[in-house]
Design a protein around this motif. Structure first.
Motif, mmCIF file in Angstrom:
data_model
loop_
_atom_site.group_PDB
_atom_site.id
_atom_site.type_symbol
_atom_site.label_atom_id
_atom_site.label_comp_id
_atom_site.label_asym_id
_atom_site.label_seq_id
_atom_site.Cartn_x
_atom_site.Cartn_y
_atom_site.Cartn_z
ATOM 1 N N GLY B 136 0.829 -1.199 0.000
ATOM 2 C CA GLY B 136 0.000 0.000 0.000
ATOM 3 C C GLY B 136 0.857 1.239 0.000
ATOM 4 N N PRO B 137 1.313 1.672 -1.180
ATOM 5 C CA PRO B 137 2.089 2.909 -1.204
ATOM 6 C C PRO B 137 1.231 4.067 -0.697
ATOM 7 N N GLY B 138 1.787 4.875 0.192
ATOM 8 C CA GLY B 138 1.014 5.970 0.784
ATOM 9 C C GLY B 138 0.843 7.119 -0.199
ATOM 10 N N VAL B 139 -0.417 7.521 -0.433
ATOM 11 C CA VAL B 139 -0.702 8.611 -1.364
ATOM 12 C C VAL B 139 -1.787 9.506 -0.782
ATOM 13 N N MET B 140 -2.062 10.587 -1.493
ATOM 14 C CA MET B 140 -3.159 11.446 -1.087
ATOM 15 C C MET B 140 -4.225 11.457 -2.175
ATOM 16 N N TYR B 141 -5.440 11.137 -1.789
ATOM 17 C CA TYR B 141 -6.572 11.311 -2.700
ATOM 18 C C TYR B 141 -7.178 12.681 -2.434
ATOM 19 N N TYR B 142 -7.518 13.395 -3.490
ATOM 20 C CA TYR B 142 -8.072 14.736 -3.282
ATOM 21 C C TYR B 142 -9.246 14.980 -4.224
ATOM 22 N N ARG B 143 -10.117 15.869 -3.797
ATOM 23 C CA ARG B 143 -11.271 16.247 -4.622
ATOM 24 C C ARG B 143 -10.850 17.367 -5.567
ATOM 25 N N ARG B 144 -11.010 17.132 -6.866
ATOM 26 C CA ARG B 144 -10.618 18.135 -7.854
ATOM 27 C C ARG B 144 -11.509 19.372 -7.804
ATOM 28 N N ASP B 145 -12.806 19.161 -7.487
ATOM 29 C CA ASP B 145 -13.737 20.300 -7.507
ATOM 30 C C ASP B 145 -13.364 21.347 -6.464
ATOM 31 N N HIS B 146 -12.968 20.884 -5.271
ATOM 32 C CA HIS B 146 -12.612 21.846 -4.228
ATOM 33 C C HIS B 146 -11.319 22.590 -4.562
ATOM 34 N N LEU B 147 -10.426 21.861 -5.235
ATOM 35 C CA LEU B 147 -9.165 22.470 -5.651
ATOM 36 C C LEU B 147 -9.452 23.638 -6.592
ATOM 37 N N GLU B 148 -10.372 23.384 -7.513
ATOM 38 C CA GLU B 148 -10.730 24.393 -8.494
ATOM 39 C C GLU B 148 -11.382 25.616 -7.835
ATOM 40 N N THR B 149 -12.324 25.320 -6.931
ATOM 41 C CA THR B 149 -13.052 26.411 -6.274
ATOM 42 C C THR B 149 -12.109 27.343 -5.518
ATOM 43 N N THR B 150 -11.103 26.733 -4.867
ATOM 44 C CA THR B 150 -10.206 27.559 -4.055
ATOM 45 C C THR B 150 -9.054 28.134 -4.875
ATOM 46 N N GLY B 151 -8.941 27.715 -6.130
ATOM 47 C CA GLY B 151 -7.898 28.273 -6.975
ATOM 48 C C GLY B 151 -6.493 27.754 -6.711
ATOM 49 N N TRP B 152 -6.391 26.599 -6.103
ATOM 50 C CA TRP B 152 -5.070 26.011 -5.854
ATOM 51 C C TRP B 152 -4.707 25.026 -6.968
ATOM 52 N N THR B 153 -3.407 24.731 -7.100
ATOM 53 C CA THR B 153 -2.999 23.591 -7.924
ATOM 54 C C THR B 153 -2.503 22.529 -6.967
ATOM 55 N N ILE B 154 -2.610 21.255 -7.395
ATOM 56 C CA ILE B 154 -2.242 20.177 -6.489
ATOM 57 C C ILE B 154 -0.744 20.227 -6.169
ATOM 58 N N GLU B 155 0.052 20.672 -7.155
ATOM 59 C CA GLU B 155 1.498 20.752 -6.915
ATOM 60 C C GLU B 155 1.793 21.696 -5.758
#
Lengths: 329, 413
Positions: B136-155
């Motif tokens: 189980g490689p440790g990763v982060m799952y994220y919601r794309r819609d919230h990223l967009e709303t707040t204007g952030w990039t995942i990087e």
């Protein structure tokens, strides 16, 4: 020591001997299944756990790796903060869930037997139902009820706190909502207690209903003629005559509540919850033995729990036992 | 009469045929059985005369039963699966055969596996107790819609822990939680950046590390998240957790790569296309889950060869591992499988992101950490100290000092 049969002594015919044999031993053979099963499944585990409590043993290494360490497990536990925390938790939950069970059950049984006699049996059955339902199933349901964001209990409180007709009573709660029932240490024990009360008070209702049935009607009739009201009849007739049953029911509650396991285990997801606020002694025992593989220490916890139950039951007998029986005269 | 005789003879014959067959018992927890059911025929075809008797239990029941079998010295299946949460106690405490020794000589396969997973199944004195099957490689799952709303990039979000928390503050403005539980962030932090040659909770000499800077720092980060109201205070595997995924009230979740499979199949299938996967904030590398196969000490000598064949079949065979990846989303422990075209496939659930390459990349770079006998209880004490800090407002230093002495107390015994 072989007995030699003197030559010439006539041997009894085999049928007579068989008859003598079976007369003598048949009763033992007939009761032996119980004793055999008890020896294997009752006595042996008890003796073995006593033996185990004096050993250091990691079960996955096999039976051969036990090491005798005397009383070290007990000494270690006396000084173990988590053990004492589990004792405090257990006593807290035992009282908080034990007292309401009886305070609710006695008046309810009284009301069932005197007031609403028509629905007595279906109602008793309904109250008894949680008792015969699997503790695990019930706990899983309560897990959902106690949910912080979407749990029905918080939703109800939220409604009560804001609805115009109930706000005067529940409005004070509004700031505290939503209550994190199972996540915050101060709430875990009350949450467990609520579940335990709900699950077991029906059993006490049945006990008390049976106790009430033994009280002769004459007393009530005599009291009525003397002008006593229902309240006086309850406190001066029912309660005193119910004392032996109360004594019995409370004994069962003490013994049962000190061994609580399923409900806190499911509600706290097997961890004991924040600050181990919901870790009972039996849960700590289970975790020590099966999660942390210290079987010897786990056995010692079991024996300390036996001691605790013994002492508390003795205190209960000393203070309430005799008086409970005396009223019978 | 003749008929009866013939019948008796026939049944005798079949009995002797059955005797010539070897029955291998396999103890599994769900859903590993689904995988074995699919590949069982292949194993039997390759090893004629073998019958597999598969016994499957739930996750906790399987491991409890295994402890009981090993304790009483009988009843254990010939081959057993062990999950990562339990591997430390078996690695450190015994009960399973040393696969490094003859006739297994498992060490020759070391290079086939992801390095850290191999290390997890190995004792400090170099005995391989179990072979990894999925990881189980440790990763982060994220919601794309919230990223967009707040204007952030995942990087930007994952570039540092500070940025990750800042993202949480921006999410709070739109009434979305950063993560289900601040504790999972702390857990990610203590499990990564472990110095080489050390365990998570103990240093190379077996001294507990619970009040070291790594733990203090993790607790501080978690406390910031909690105190600012950025987490939903929801525990894993609860109805509230699933509900949060469904409704999108949490924006990220740190977990094993396997979480995606659960989200897609039953937790929140209706949210397909809204998710993405990335590295854990601050590009921390850690493992989050995994399973192993081992052989109990009590497996009889005449079955050892076959038991070992089955363990190898389920662990070192790339085709079998890929099959498990397809059927139960068990991420392969064999890097040689990562070249398979399957790994380049865009994942519809993650808005067509080819995330498996990311998982493989994380898996290959996670450093190995040592396993200690006290890991289970130390983890418990750490969790407890952390909840006291987060839920009851206890001072971090004080709580972790107490945790340290509790662990010392237990391992001194």
């Amino acid at each position: 020591m072989a007995k030699t049969i003197a030559p010439g002594t006539p041997r009894l015919p085999w049928s007579t001997r068989l008859d003598k044999f079976q007369r003598r031993y048949a009763p033992y053979i007939f009761i032996s299944p119980f004793f055999l099963l008890f020896a294997v499944f009752g006595l042996f585990p008890i003796v073995f756990s006593l033996y185990l409590s004096l050993q250091a043993w990691n079960p996955v290494q096999g039976l051969g790796t036990m090491r005798y360490i005397g009383l070290e497990n007990y000494v270690w536990l006396m000084d173990d903060p988590w053990f004492w925390r589990s004792i405090t938790n257990t006593l807290w939950i035992a009282i908080a869930s034990g007292v309401p069970q009886h305070v609710l059950a006695i008046p309810l049984a009284f009301a069932l037997s005197r007031g609403i006699r028509r629905f007595r049996h279906p109602l008793t059955a309904a109250y008894f139902l949680p008792y015969i339902t699997s503790a695990v199933a019930v706990s899983l349901v309560f897990l959902t009820i106690f949910g912080t964001q979407f749990g029905i209990l918080n939703q109800t409180l939220q409604y009560l706190a804001t609805a115009p007709w109930s706000a005067w009573l529940f409005g004070g709660l509004a700031d505290a909502l939503p209550i994190n029932w199972l996540g915050r240490a101060p709430n875990i024990k009350p949450a467990i207690s609520i579940l335990v009360v709900w699950q077991y008070f029906g059993f006490n209702v049945v006990l008390y209903a049976a106790g009430l049935a033994t009280i002769p009607k004459d007393y009530y009739e005599a009291a009525e003629i003397d002008g006593a009201n229902g309240r006086q009849a309850f406190f001066n007739i029912t309660l005193p005559l119910l004392r032996p049953m109360i004594f019995f029911a409370v004994s069962l509650t003490i013994i049962g509540n000190l061994q609580l396991f399923d409900q806190p285990f499911i509600l706290t997801d097997g961890t004991g919850g924040s600050s181990q606020a919901g870790m009972t002694v039996v849960m700590y025992l289970y975790r020590t033995g099966f999660n942390w593989l210290e079987m010897g220490t786990a056995a010692a916890i079991a024996w300390l729990l036996v001691l605790l139950i013994g002492v508390l039951t003795m205190i209960h007998f000393r203070f309430f036992g005799r008086s409970g029986l005396e009223t019978r005269d | 009469m003749k008929k009866l005789l013939a019948l008796a003879l026939a049944s005798l014959l079949t009995a002797s045929v059955a005797l010539a067959q070897t029955t291998l018992t396999v103890g599994l927890f769900e859903p590993l059985n689904e995988h074995l059911d699919r590949v069982m025929d292949l194993f039997i075809a390759e090893h004629p005369g073998v019958t597999l008797d598969v016994r499957t239990l739930g996750y906790a029941d399987h491991h409890d039963a295994l402890v009981t079998y090993l304790a009483t010295g009988s009843g254990a299946p010939d081959v057993v699966a062990i999950e990562i949460g339990y591997i430390a106690r078996f690695v450190a405490e015994g009960g399973l055969r040393d696969l490094s020794s003859e006739p297994f000589s498992a060490d020759q396969y070391e290079d086939l596996f992801v390095q850290y997973a191999w290390a997890q199944g190995r004792t400090a004195d170099g005995r391989q107790i179990a072979l990894p099957t999925d990881i189980g490689p440790g990763v982060m799952y994220y919601r794309r819609d919230h990223l967009e709303t707040t204007g952030w990039t995942i990087e930007d979000v994952v570039s540092s822990i500070d940025n990750y928390i800042q993202y949480g503050r921006d999410l709070k403005a739109i009434d979305v939680y950063l993560v289900a539980s601040a504790a999972s962030v702390a857990d990610a932090l203590i499990r990564s950046d472990v110095p080489a040659g050390s365990g998570i909770y103990f240093d190379a000499d077996g001294r507990p590390l619970l009040n070291s800077e790594r733990f203090l720092d993790a607790a501080r980060v978690a406390k910031t998240i909690r105190d600012e109201g950025l987490d939903a205070e929801i525990g894993s595997w609860s109805n509230e957790w699933y509900e949060a995924f469904r409704t999108g009230t949490t924006a990220t979740e740190l977990s094993g790569a396997w979480l995606g499979g659960h989200l897609q199949t039953w937790m929140a299938p209706e949210t397909a296309g809204l998710w993405g996967a990335s590295v854990i904030p601050d590009e921390r590398l850690l493992s989050w889950g995994g399973s192993f196969y081992g052989i109990p000490n009590q497996t009889p000598a005449e079955k050892l060869d076959l038991a070992w064949e089955l363990v190898k079949f389920l662990t070192i065979r790339p085709d079998i591992q890929l099959q498990a990846f397809k059927s139960i989303n068990a991420f392969p422990a064999l890097p040689s499988t990562y070249d398979d075209p399957m790994f380049d496939e865009p994942l519809e659930f993650l808005a067509n992101q080819p995330a498996r390459q990311l998982f493989a990349n994380v898996a290959e770079n996670i450093p190995g950490v040592l396993t200690f006998p006290g890991d289970m209880v130390a983890q418990e004490i750490w969790n407890s100290a952390l909840t006291e800090v987060l839920n009851e407002g206890r001072d971090i230093q004080e709580a972790l000092d107490e945790a340290q002495s509790l662990v010392e107390r237990r391992v001194r015994r």
